[in-house]
Design a protein around this motif. Structure first.
Motif, PDB file in Angstrom:
ATOM      1  N   GLU A 211      44.969  49.874  57.034  1.00 36.97           N
ATOM      2  CA  GLU A 211      45.866  49.221  57.980  1.00 36.97           C
ATOM      3  C   GLU A 211      45.257  47.948  58.554  1.00 36.97           C
ATOM      4  OE1 GLU A 211      47.617  51.694  60.924  1.00 36.97           O
ATOM      5  OE2 GLU A 211      48.251  53.224  59.490  1.00 36.97           O
ATOM      6  N   ARG A 212      43.933  47.879  58.606  1.00 34.54           N
ATOM      7  CA  ARG A 212      43.315  46.637  59.067  1.00 34.54           C
ATOM      8  C   ARG A 212      43.352  45.584  57.963  1.00 34.54           C
ATOM      9  NH1 ARG A 212      37.126  45.751  61.424  1.00 34.54           N
ATOM     10  NH2 ARG A 212      37.441  43.554  62.043  1.00 34.54           N
ATOM     11  N   ALA A 213      43.150  46.012  56.736  1.00 35.50           N
ATOM     12  CA  ALA A 213      43.217  45.067  55.613  1.00 35.50           C
ATOM     13  C   ALA A 213      44.633  44.553  55.413  1.00 35.50           C
ATOM     14  CB  ALA A 213      42.718  45.738  54.335  1.00 35.50           C
ATOM     15  N   HIS A 214      45.622  45.382  55.734  1.00 40.50           N
ATOM     16  CA  HIS A 214      47.027  45.005  55.576  1.00 40.50           C
ATOM     17  C   HIS A 214      47.833  45.510  56.775  1.00 40.50           C
ATOM     18  CE1 HIS A 214      46.930  43.372  51.486  1.00 40.50           C
ATOM     19  NE2 HIS A 214      46.015  44.282  51.242  1.00 40.50           N
ATOM     20  N   PRO A 215      47.807  44.769  57.897  1.00 38.64           N
ATOM     21  CA  PRO A 215      48.639  45.179  59.039  1.00 38.64           C
ATOM     22  C   PRO A 215      50.108  45.328  58.666  1.00 38.64           C
ATOM     23  CG  PRO A 215      47.086  43.483  59.694  1.00 38.64           C
ATOM     24  CD  PRO A 215      47.000  43.589  58.186  1.00 38.64           C
ATOM     25  N   THR A 216      50.574  44.512  57.731  1.00 34.19           N
ATOM     26  CA  THR A 216      51.884  44.685  57.113  1.00 34.19           C
ATOM     27  C   THR A 216      51.661  44.733  55.604  1.00 34.19           C
ATOM     28  OG1 THR A 216      52.230  42.287  57.105  1.00 34.19           O
ATOM     29  CG2 THR A 216      53.122  43.530  58.964  1.00 34.19           C
ATOM     30  N   GLU A 217      52.606  45.315  54.879  1.00 32.52           N
ATOM     31  CA  GLU A 217      52.343  45.669  53.484  1.00 32.52           C
ATOM     32  C   GLU A 217      52.730  44.621  52.451  1.00 32.52           C
ATOM     33  OE1 GLU A 217      52.401  50.062  52.371  1.00 32.52           O
ATOM     34  OE2 GLU A 217      54.250  49.842  53.513  1.00 32.52           O
ATOM     35  N   GLU A 218      53.461  43.583  52.839  1.00 30.24           N
ATOM     36  CA  GLU A 218      54.120  42.747  51.835  1.00 30.24           C
ATOM     37  C   GLU A 218      53.149  42.043  50.879  1.00 30.24           C
ATOM     38  OE1 GLU A 218      52.781  40.128  54.920  1.00 30.24           O
ATOM     39  OE2 GLU A 218      54.004  41.946  55.088  1.00 30.24           O
ATOM     40  N   HIS A 219      51.906  41.795  51.297  1.00 23.11           N
ATOM     41  CA  HIS A 219      50.972  41.118  50.399  1.00 23.11           C
ATOM     42  C   HIS A 219      50.204  42.090  49.501  1.00 23.11           C
ATOM     43  CE1 HIS A 219      51.814  37.394  52.521  1.00 23.11           C
ATOM     44  NE2 HIS A 219      51.093  36.759  51.631  1.00 23.11           N
ATOM     45  N   TYR A 220      50.273  43.375  49.813  1.00 24.85           N
ATOM     46  CA  TYR A 220      49.682  44.397  48.938  1.00 24.85           C
ATOM     47  C   TYR A 220      50.666  44.845  47.867  1.00 24.85           C
ATOM     48  CZ  TYR A 220      47.657  48.885  47.442  1.00 24.85           C
ATOM     49  OH  TYR A 220      47.154  49.927  46.693  1.00 24.85           O
ATOM     50  N   LEU A 221      51.930  44.912  48.193  1.00 19.70           N
ATOM     51  CA  LEU A 221      52.931  45.482  47.288  1.00 19.70           C
ATOM     52  C   LEU A 221      53.004  44.785  45.928  1.00 19.70           C
ATOM     53  CD1 LEU A 221      55.809  46.290  49.813  1.00 19.70           C
ATOM     54  CD2 LEU A 221      54.011  47.807  48.933  1.00 19.70           C
ATOM     55  N   PRO A 222      52.784  43.458  45.820  1.00 15.29           N
ATOM     56  CA  PRO A 222      52.807  42.858  44.483  1.00 15.29           C
ATOM     57  C   PRO A 222      51.765  43.430  43.522  1.00 15.29           C
ATOM     58  CG  PRO A 222      53.140  41.173  46.131  1.00 15.29           C
ATOM     59  CD  PRO A 222      52.763  42.422  46.880  1.00 15.29           C
ATOM     60  N   LEU A 223      50.668  44.000  44.053  1.00 18.08           N
ATOM     61  CA  LEU A 223      49.715  44.693  43.173  1.00 18.08           C
ATOM     62  C   LEU A 223      50.411  45.846  42.472  1.00 18.08           C
ATOM     63  CD1 LEU A 223      46.950  45.490  42.024  1.00 18.08           C
ATOM     64  CD2 LEU A 223      46.483  46.666  44.189  1.00 18.08           C
ATOM     65  N   LEU A 224      51.232  46.585  43.190  1.00 14.14           N
ATOM     66  CA  LEU A 224      51.929  47.725  42.594  1.00 14.14           C
ATOM     67  C   LEU A 224      53.014  47.273  41.625  1.00 14.14           C
ATOM     68  CD1 LEU A 224      52.075  50.007  45.721  1.00 14.14           C
ATOM     69  CD2 LEU A 224      50.681  50.321  43.677  1.00 14.14           C
ATOM     70  N   VAL A 225      53.592  46.101  41.859  1.00 16.16           N
ATOM     71  CA  VAL A 225      54.535  45.549  40.887  1.00 16.16           C
ATOM     72  C   VAL A 225      53.819  45.288  39.565  1.00 16.16           C
ATOM     73  CG1 VAL A 225      56.042  43.600  40.331  1.00 16.16           C
ATOM     74  CG2 VAL A 225      56.032  44.541  42.653  1.00 16.16           C
ATOM     75  N   ALA A 226      52.647  44.672  39.634  1.00 14.76           N
ATOM     76  CA  ALA A 226      51.887  44.384  38.418  1.00 14.76           C
ATOM     77  C   ALA A 226      51.429  45.662  37.732  1.00 14.76           C
ATOM     78  CB  ALA A 226      50.690  43.500  38.754  1.00 14.76           C
ATOM     79  N   VAL A 227      50.994  46.650  38.505  1.00 16.42           N
ATOM     80  CA  VAL A 227      50.585  47.940  37.926  1.00 16.42           C
ATOM     81  C   VAL A 227      51.788  48.619  37.287  1.00 16.42           C
ATOM     82  CG1 VAL A 227      49.744  50.255  38.471  1.00 16.42           C
ATOM     83  CG2 VAL A 227      48.610  48.258  39.456  1.00 16.42           C
ATOM     84  N   GLY A 228      52.931  48.593  37.958  1.00 14.09           N
ATOM     85  CA  GLY A 228      54.130  49.217  37.414  1.00 14.09           C
ATOM     86  C   GLY A 228      54.588  48.578  36.126  1.00 14.09           C
ATOM     87  N   ALA A 229      54.415  47.261  36.012  1.00  7.27           N
ATOM     88  CA  ALA A 229      54.819  46.558  34.790  1.00  7.27           C
ATOM     89  C   ALA A 229      53.846  46.781  33.648  1.00  7.27           C
ATOM     90  CB  ALA A 229      54.955  45.065  35.070  1.00  7.27           C
ATOM     91  N   SER A 230      52.659  47.311  33.950  1.00  3.31           N
ATOM     92  CA  SER A 230      51.662  47.548  32.901  1.00  3.31           C
ATOM     93  C   SER A 230      51.879  48.907  32.259  1.00  3.31           C
ATOM     94  CB  SER A 230      50.250  47.458  33.487  1.00  3.31           C
ATOM     95  OG  SER A 230      49.966  48.568  34.329  1.00  3.31           O
ATOM     96  N   ALA A 231      51.233  49.106  31.118  1.00  2.00           N
ATOM     97  CA  ALA A 231      51.290  50.382  30.403  1.00  2.00           C
ATOM     98  C   ALA A 231      49.960  51.104  30.560  1.00  2.00           C
ATOM     99  CB  ALA A 231      51.583  50.152  28.921  1.00  2.00           C
ATOM    100  N   GLY A 232      49.996  52.425  30.393  1.00  2.00           N
ATOM    101  CA  GLY A 232      48.769  53.199  30.513  1.00  2.00           C
ATOM    102  C   GLY A 232      47.717  52.815  29.509  1.00  2.00           C
TER     103      GLY A 232
END
Length: 269
Positions: A211-232
């Motif tokens: 929560e200190r690294a990301h008081p709000t989530e919007e700048h972390y969420l694009p990491l999950l977009v990139a992970v979601g678009a990737s394959a195992g």
């Protein structure tokens, strides 16, 4: 080619003129992306109700920031748009259950054009953006990336542009115990290397100082977009970015880059 997916920490708008550690690394990656047909960028600087997909044929360069040196506002990134691929992206998102619509006017915010100045400095690859829904959570961001993943088979580079740490409250003041930021970065590096998707989604409860690294989530969420678009099966690569302003990490991650790419990257595993 099957294009990679990449999470890029875009940092301050000054990154456009101050390449630091990350700029040369992005430039090196770009040299191995000759077969890319277009670039799709999800940035926290375009948040909307539902999902919007930019479909203009000639997106303008948006200077969506204030208080910076005048030369920064003169920079342009005149890449063409990709209206046809934008329509295809919208269809994929609709099929995945997202409320989606096309936006024929939206240009490129600095979360898109600033890092693209290093990846594709000639601005000769078509670019379009997909917005980040205002009410999306970590699991939803992952699902957003998964919906966009089929575009990679058509040569579309999927970029989630954000920041690995993003506490702007500490940006212009004396920072107490700044080592917390590196501890958070080290946790994310390990989770990406292990492809622990569940941990990355549940980072708010599992990562140190989340929560200190990301008081709000919007700048972390694009990491999950990139992970979601990737394959195992995609190899993950750490793209070194360094720590700027004491607590803003520029570290980035690439998924599915060509193994032969002799870039100054490290395997995340």
């Amino acid at each position: 080619m099957t294009a990679p997916s990449i999470f890029i920490s875009h940092g301050s708008p000054m990154f456009a003129q101050e390449p630091g550690v990350l700029g040369p690394n992005l430039r090196a990656i770009g040299q191995w992306l000759h077969g890319v047909s277009a670039v799709l960028v999800v940035s926290p600087h375009w948040q909307t109700r539902g999902v919007r997909v930019g479909s203009t044929a000639a997106p303008e360069t948006i200077h969506d920031f204030g208080g910076f040196p005048p030369p920064l506002y003169q920079l342009q990134y005149p890449a063409p748009g990709a209206p046809g691929l934008a329509q295809d992206a919208a269809q994929l998102l609709a099929q995945a259950g997202f409320d989606v619509a096309l936006d024929e006017r939206r240009g490129l915010d600095h979360g898109a054009w600033v890092p693209l100045r290093y990846l594709f400095p000639q601005a000769d690859v078509p670019v379009f953006q997909v917005s980040l829904p205002q009410n999306i959570d970590a699991a939803g961001a992952l699902r957003l990336g998964q919906a966009l993943a089929p575009l990679r088979e058509r040569g579309v580079l999927v970029i989630g542009s954000g920041s690995l740490t993003h506490n702007l409250y500490e940006f212009r003041q004396a920072i107490r115990n700044p080592e917390y930021a590196q501890q958070f970065v080290d946790w994310v590096r390990a989770a990406v290397a292990a492809r622990d998707v569940a941990a990355l989604v549940d980072y708010r409860h599992r990562a140190p100082h989340a929560e200190r690294a990301h008081p709000t989530e919007e700048h972390y969420l694009p990491l999950l977009v990139a992970v979601g678009a990737s394959a195992g099966t995609d190899a993950s690569r750490l793209v070194e970015g360094g720590m700027t302003y004491g607590v803003l990490s520029m570290d980035s991650f690439a998924f599915g880059l060509p193994d032969a790419a002799p870039t100054p990257l490290e395997h995340a595993a």
